[in-house]
Structures are given as structure tokens and as C-alpha cells.
Design a protein around this motif. Sequence first.
Motif, short mmCIF file in Angstrom:
data_model
loop_
_atom_site.label_atom_id
_atom_site.label_comp_id
_atom_site.label_asym_id
_atom_site.label_seq_id
_atom_site.Cartn_x
_atom_site.Cartn_y
_atom_site.Cartn_z
N THR A 1 -5.91 0.03 6.15
CA THR A 1 -5.00 -1.03 5.72
C THR A 1 -4.96 -2.06 6.83
OG1 THR A 1 -3.63 0.55 4.51
CG2 THR A 1 -2.64 -1.58 5.03
N VAL B 1 -2.99 0.91 -4.28
CA VAL B 1 -3.01 -0.45 -3.72
C VAL B 1 -2.44 -1.38 -4.78
CG1 VAL B 1 -4.43 -2.35 -2.86
CG2 VAL B 1 -5.05 0.02 -2.32
N VAL C 1 -7.26 -4.68 2.20
CA VAL C 1 -7.38 -3.23 2.21
C VAL C 1 -8.85 -2.88 2.07
CG1 VAL C 1 -6.74 -1.06 1.08
CG2 VAL C 1 -5.10 -2.94 1.16
N ILE D 1 -0.05 -7.83 4.65
CA ILE D 1 -1.28 -7.06 4.53
C ILE D 1 -2.35 -8.03 4.04
CG2 ILE D 1 -2.49 -5.19 3.36
CD1 ILE D 1 0.11 -3.66 3.23
N VAL E 1 0.86 -1.18 0.00
CA VAL E 1 0.00 0.00 0.00
C VAL E 1 0.90 1.23 0.00
CG1 VAL E 1 -1.64 1.34 1.38
CG2 VAL E 1 -1.95 -1.13 1.12
#
Length: 298
Positions: A88, A249, A185, A182, A27
Motif C-alpha cells: 500500500t 481495495v 496500491v 493512498i 485499503v
Amino acid sequence: MTTALATAVADGRDPVLGYAPHRVGRVTLIVHDLDRLSRFYQSTLGLRVLEQAPGAVRLGTGSSVLLELEHDPDARIRDRREAGLFHTAFLLPDRAELGAWLSFAIREGVELTGAADHLVSEAVYLDDPEGNGIEIYVDRPSADWPRANGMIEMASDPLDLDGLMNAAAGRNWSAFPEDGVIGHVHLQVCDIAAADAFYGGVLGFDITCRYRGASFYGSGGYHHQLAGNIWNSRGAPVRSDRATGLADVELIVDDEVIDAVRSRTSSEGHVVGPRRISLRDPWGTSITLRSARPDQGG
């Protein structure tokens, strides 16, 4: 990255379920105070500085960049009601890690903005110093995710904070784990039907869950790698200028996904390499698809 989970992510397999054609890479945020934001993500989340360049810092764990901060002191301060980032979400490998981080956050006086049991996961929320939302979470086993009518069910129930901290069993938080990623998102969009058409129809995600004012988009059976809601941003216009907050993203995808997206977007997609395509959702949020096969360039 040496753990089994990190290896799975590197090989393109979802951290929970195995293989996923789409998974979140990094991100990118535009920030006013680069030093302050970099220190925050290091001290509060335990990310490490992996790369530095003039006006940019890339942070992550192991050898994987998860977050890129771009310095722009002239950027307009983003209105929280416009399209862009909701949060995030940093996925930890197990419940003990989340309990250890929560104990650390309470001890260090980290200001939390919320906590919830989502049935598929347990999550804690906070904001960075420039108001970018953050979720830190752990998944429940996929076999335990409730389902109905072909969809995964999610909720926002009270979180068992004491149980989480007890799960840490004396483990101390020291850094973001190498097998952390991650996981998803969550975006602010302006219309759910248009978001479904773009993220489902154009990018090829499955719509895995519908919630009040939100849709969740999953790949490979995961509950969601992306989500969109209109809770703050219903009817907002297209983003028109450079603002703080979300810049891009990145999704790591199969070559077949890039080919399919290119065929569906034609001139709408902006190709930036043979195995990379960058495009914008209906409200100007940048999404970059990058091939999972680095040897093919891009």
C-alpha cells in the motif's frame, strides 16, 4: 481537511494532475493482532484512529479513512507467494514531508526494506509487523515524468537519501499530513496478460507503464493508482480461503465507471448497492468500486 490538495482529493481530482475517474479510497487488511497493527500505523506512519468497532479499527487523516484493520485470529497466515498485496503506497504532498519522515524513521530505528528513485517518484519501503508491504513516497511534477512510445517510463534507481533529508530543512515529522492519501496500491497477480484484461479491460484503467514482470494501471493521466506484478506470485492459484493480508481495495469512481463496469461484468460482478459494486480479480482479490457522490447512496 483544509488544504488545497485535500480539497482536490475530496472533489475527485487527482493529487498531482487534477481530475481522475478512478482514485484509491481505503485499503482493508485482515490481521491477527489488531492492537499491535493499530499501534504500528499510528506510531510509524502517524495515522489517527477515526473509527472503532468490535474487531475493527479505521485509521486515516482528517476525516478520511485510509486503512481499515479487521481482526481475525483464526485467519490463515498468507503465503507471500500468493496473490494479494505487494504494498500500500502512502503519498505525501511534498519532498520535505518525505525527508522529515525518513529522518524520523532513521532516528526511531524503523526497519526499512528498500528505497528507490522511480523517475516519476521517490519512495521508501517497509513492512508492517504482519508482513504487509508499505511504500511512502512523493511524486515528481508530472511534466518531468519521462515518456516513450506512449507510455510513462519508470525505473528503480538509487534514491538520494541525503538529499531527501536535507529537503526537510529542519521540519519534524509529527503525524501523517491531512493532505496525504493512498496514492496507489501494488498487487501481486499471477499472470500479467490476465491482469491487463481485468484491470484495463474490465475496470477501465489505462495501462500506463510496462516493467519487467509488472504492469501499471493509471486513470486521469496519473502514473498509476494500481499495479500488478508476478515477481513472487507467477502461476499462483486462486485464493481459496480467508487469510491475513489484503481483504479489499476500495476505489472511488465516477458513476459512469460503475455503470461501465457493471455492463462489462454482468453476473460476474456482485452488486452491493445502487452506486457500489464489488468484484474479484482472476485470483480472488476483492476490489470495491464506490461512487464519488455519497448523496446517491451505495
